[in-house]
Design an enzyme around this catalytic site. Structure first.
Site, PDB file in Angstrom:
ATOM      1  N   THR A  67       4.636  -1.224   4.521  1.00  0.00           N
ATOM      2  CA  THR A  67       5.674  -0.813   3.580  1.00  0.00           C
ATOM      3  C   THR A  67       6.867  -1.752   3.600  1.00  0.00           C
ATOM      4  O   THR A  67       7.487  -1.999   2.566  1.00  0.00           O
ATOM      5  CB  THR A  67       6.132   0.630   3.925  1.00  0.00           C
ATOM      6  OG1 THR A  67       4.980   1.459   3.873  1.00  0.00           O
ATOM      7  CG2 THR A  67       7.173   1.147   2.970  1.00  0.00           C
TER       8      THR A  67
ATOM      9  N   THR B 234       3.845   0.686   9.750  1.00  0.00           N
ATOM     10  CA  THR B 234       4.202   1.493  10.919  1.00  0.00           C
ATOM     11  C   THR B 234       3.020   2.258  11.516  1.00  0.00           C
ATOM     12  O   THR B 234       3.030   2.575  12.706  1.00  0.00           O
ATOM     13  CB  THR B 234       5.291   2.523  10.543  1.00  0.00           C
ATOM     14  OG1 THR B 234       4.816   3.315   9.453  1.00  0.00           O
ATOM     15  CG2 THR B 234       6.580   1.846  10.160  1.00  0.00           C
ATOM     16  N   ASP B 235       2.001   2.526  10.691  1.00  0.00           N
ATOM     17  CA  ASP B 235       0.943   3.440  11.157  1.00  0.00           C
ATOM     18  C   ASP B 235       0.264   2.985  12.446  1.00  0.00           C
ATOM     19  O   ASP B 235      -0.017   3.798  13.324  1.00  0.00           O
ATOM     20  CB  ASP B 235      -0.126   3.619  10.071  1.00  0.00           C
ATOM     21  CG  ASP B 235       0.423   4.295   8.827  1.00  0.00           C
ATOM     22  OD1 ASP B 235       1.582   4.742   8.852  1.00  0.00           O
ATOM     23  OD2 ASP B 235      -0.316   4.371   7.825  1.00  0.00           O
TER      24      ASP B 235
ATOM     25  N   LYS C 137       3.980   6.026  17.327  1.00  0.00           N
ATOM     26  CA  LYS C 137       4.442   6.673  16.086  1.00  0.00           C
ATOM     27  C   LYS C 137       4.206   8.167  16.239  1.00  0.00           C
ATOM     28  O   LYS C 137       3.087   8.592  16.521  1.00  0.00           O
ATOM     29  CB  LYS C 137       3.676   6.121  14.883  1.00  0.00           C
ATOM     30  CG  LYS C 137       4.199   6.655  13.578  1.00  0.00           C
ATOM     31  CD  LYS C 137       3.582   6.002  12.342  1.00  0.00           C
ATOM     32  CE  LYS C 137       4.255   6.558  11.102  1.00  0.00           C
ATOM     33  NZ  LYS C 137       3.765   5.995   9.843  1.00  0.00           N
TER      34      LYS C 137
HETATM   35  N1  ASP Z   1       0.572   2.862   5.563  1.00  0.00           N
HETATM   36  C1  ASP Z   1       1.628   1.954   5.880  1.00  0.00           C
HETATM   37  C2  ASP Z   1       1.149   1.029   6.966  1.00  0.00           C
HETATM   38  O1  ASP Z   1       1.078   1.366   8.094  1.00  0.00           O
HETATM   39  C3  ASP Z   1       2.826   2.697   6.299  1.00  0.00           C
HETATM   40  C4  ASP Z   1       4.016   1.867   6.663  1.00  0.00           C
HETATM   41  O2  ASP Z   1       4.078   0.672   6.540  1.00  0.00           O
HETATM   42  O3  ASP Z   1       4.970   2.490   7.112  1.00  0.00           O
HETATM   43  O4  ASP Z   1       0.828  -0.066   6.671  1.00  0.00           O
END
Ligand code: ASP
Length: 460
Positions: A106, A182-183, A261
């Site tokens: 993201t 983040t995932d 996370k």
């Molecule tokens: N689905 C995204 C990822 O982990 C979520 C994010 O970037 O926060 O790539």
């Protein structure tokens, strides 16, 4: 004509014509599942044909299945333009040289309203245009390694990252920032903590929970904090720098092997587990919370060990798990299994024979705890002792994901299980600690008097 239906295809276009709406219409839509209101977004050519996508008031984009739509009413029309002005990233003498490696997620995306796709905003010029504060901190160079959401990161990408970090450090960069989804950020953080050792400079992983086209985005602040940490902190380790509390008061710097996370949508989703964070970062200041970390120093030579055996699995135990799960892993050639066991590190008795078969076939089997906090203690109950006598090795207080990544890394170097055990149980970067501090474990529960009292005092 087609342009007012940007990206949509036949079925959707006839529906849009029927209800006299177009892309950028503000609509109230009644479906078999209830009512929604929002702005119709364009779609990219690659998207499916079965949904109308609207941006709802919270900022989320929601896909509404065409066959669930009963009626649509146009309330207005609001065309959005989303353009990041490109400005040349200025060079300032005396500021640190920082390298930003992009992997996607993201933080690297914004909605391109031209095509409806989520596209990376990434060149230094774009970053400077979007977050000019970065130029007050450092001289930034960027390199886009991948543009993937983080569920697509894995050993192949970890290895490319490790090599790119080494190259940047050898070229003289004084800090590395990695933009990442983040995932699975905590998996990559652990992988890099093992693959990249002796780093003379900070390696800071950053992401955002909410994209920069949303008012509540954490992208800019996280990026500023991470770039500052890379440029100015003394922590020459792999760390994760993300939103700290629920408001934007400060960022937290977490050790790469102790972070996880913990919330699917809160911006303050990352938490240090089994310890306290390394530091806080805010407004040009770092407040160290711990002393025991690798310090920045220029006389250290970075060394990388980009190895990974992919035939390693993590098995999350649940009551009544069947033995054939373990047997099928062995039959499929898996070389290592990390179990996230219950309590102090247990699984049910019917699984024992399959674990025994796995270990006799030379599979490395390690035990971690699904409580996340605390150590495996397999001497306490005879179930634990029985498992150890079968050859299951307790992985101390390594987090399950970290033990999984470490086992992949260790088996990538050798299949000699004695050596693997030595690698597994010798801490590289805080993944095993002597003890967990009493103030590490603080899980608040709303509703109880002391928490309500705290909230009343501190969040007026
Ligand atoms: N689905 C995204 C990822 O982990 C979520 C994010 O970037 O926060 O790539």
């Amino acid at each position: 004509m087609r342009d007012i239906y940007k990206g949509y295809r036949q079925e959707a276009i006839s529906l849009m014509k029927k209800f006299q709406i177009r892309v950028w219409s503000e609509i109230l839509i009644t479906t078999v599942r209830g009512e929604f209101s929002g702005i119709v977004l364009p779609r990219s050519e690659k998207d499916d044909e079965r949904h109308l996508v609207i941006k709802i008031a919270s900022g989320y984009n929601v896909g509404i299945a065409l066959d669930s739509i009963v009626t649509i009413k146009e309330l207005g029309y609001r065309e959005a333009h989303y353009h990041i002005p490109e400005k040349e990233f200025p060079f300032s003498k005396g500021k640190k040289r920082i390298k930003l490696l992009g992997t996607g997620g993201t933080i690297a995306s914004r909605l391109d309203y031209r095509t409806g796709a989520v596209i990376p905003a990434f060149s230094p010029g774009e970053l400077y245009g979007a977050v000019p504060e970065l130029a007050d901190i450092c001289n930034l160079s960027t390199e886009k390694l991948f543009a993937v959401f983080s569920e697509n990161m894995g050993p192949a990408q970890y290895k490319v990252l490790a090599k790119a970090i080494e190259e940047a450090v050898v070229e003289g960069y004084e800090g590395i920032v990695i933009g990442h989804g983040t995932d699975t950020m905590h998996h990559t953080a652990a992988a890099l903590a093992f693959m990249v050792q002796q780093s003379p400079v900070p390696i800071v992983i950053v992401g955002s929970q909410r994209s920069s086209d949303r008012p509540s985005s954490d992208a800019a602040l996280n990026l500023i904090h991470a770039v500052y940490t890379a440029a100015e902190s003394d922590i020459a380790e792999v760390s994760v720098c993300m939103f700290g509390p629920t408001s934007d008061e400060y960022g937290l710097i977490h050790r790469g092997t102790r972070v996880r996370k913990m919330h699917s949508s809160y911006r303050s989703t990352f938490r240090t587990i089994g310890d306290i964070p390394l530091a806080m970062v805010h407004a040009g200041k770092i407040k160290y919370l711990q002393k025991g970390y690798n310090k920045r120093r220029s006389d250290r030579t970075i060394s990388i060990m980009p190895t990974f055996e992919e035939k390693v699995a993590m098995v999350y135990y649940y009551p009544n798990m069947q033995a054939d799960i373990i047997d099928s892993l062995v039959a499929n050639g898996y070389k290592g299994i990390v179990i996230a066991g219950t309590g102090l590190g247990h699984v049910n008795k019917p699984v024992y024979p399959s674990i025994e078969r796995a270990i006799k076939k030379g599979v490395a089997v390690y035990m971690t705890v699904q409580t996340l906090w605390g150590f495996t203690h397999m001497f306490v109950y005879d179930t634990g002792r029985d498992l150890m006598s079968l050859g299951v090795i307790p992985a101390e207080n390594m987090l399950p994901e970290v033990a999984y990544v470490k086992l992949g890394w260790a088996l990538g170097q050798t299949y000699d299980l004695v050596k693997v055990k030595k690698l597994m149980l010798t801490p590289v970067c805080g993944e095993i600690t002597d003890r967990e501090p009493y103030n590490g474990y603080l899980v608040f529960q709303g509703g109880v008097p002391e928490v309500e009292e705290f909230i009343r005092k501190h969040h007026k």
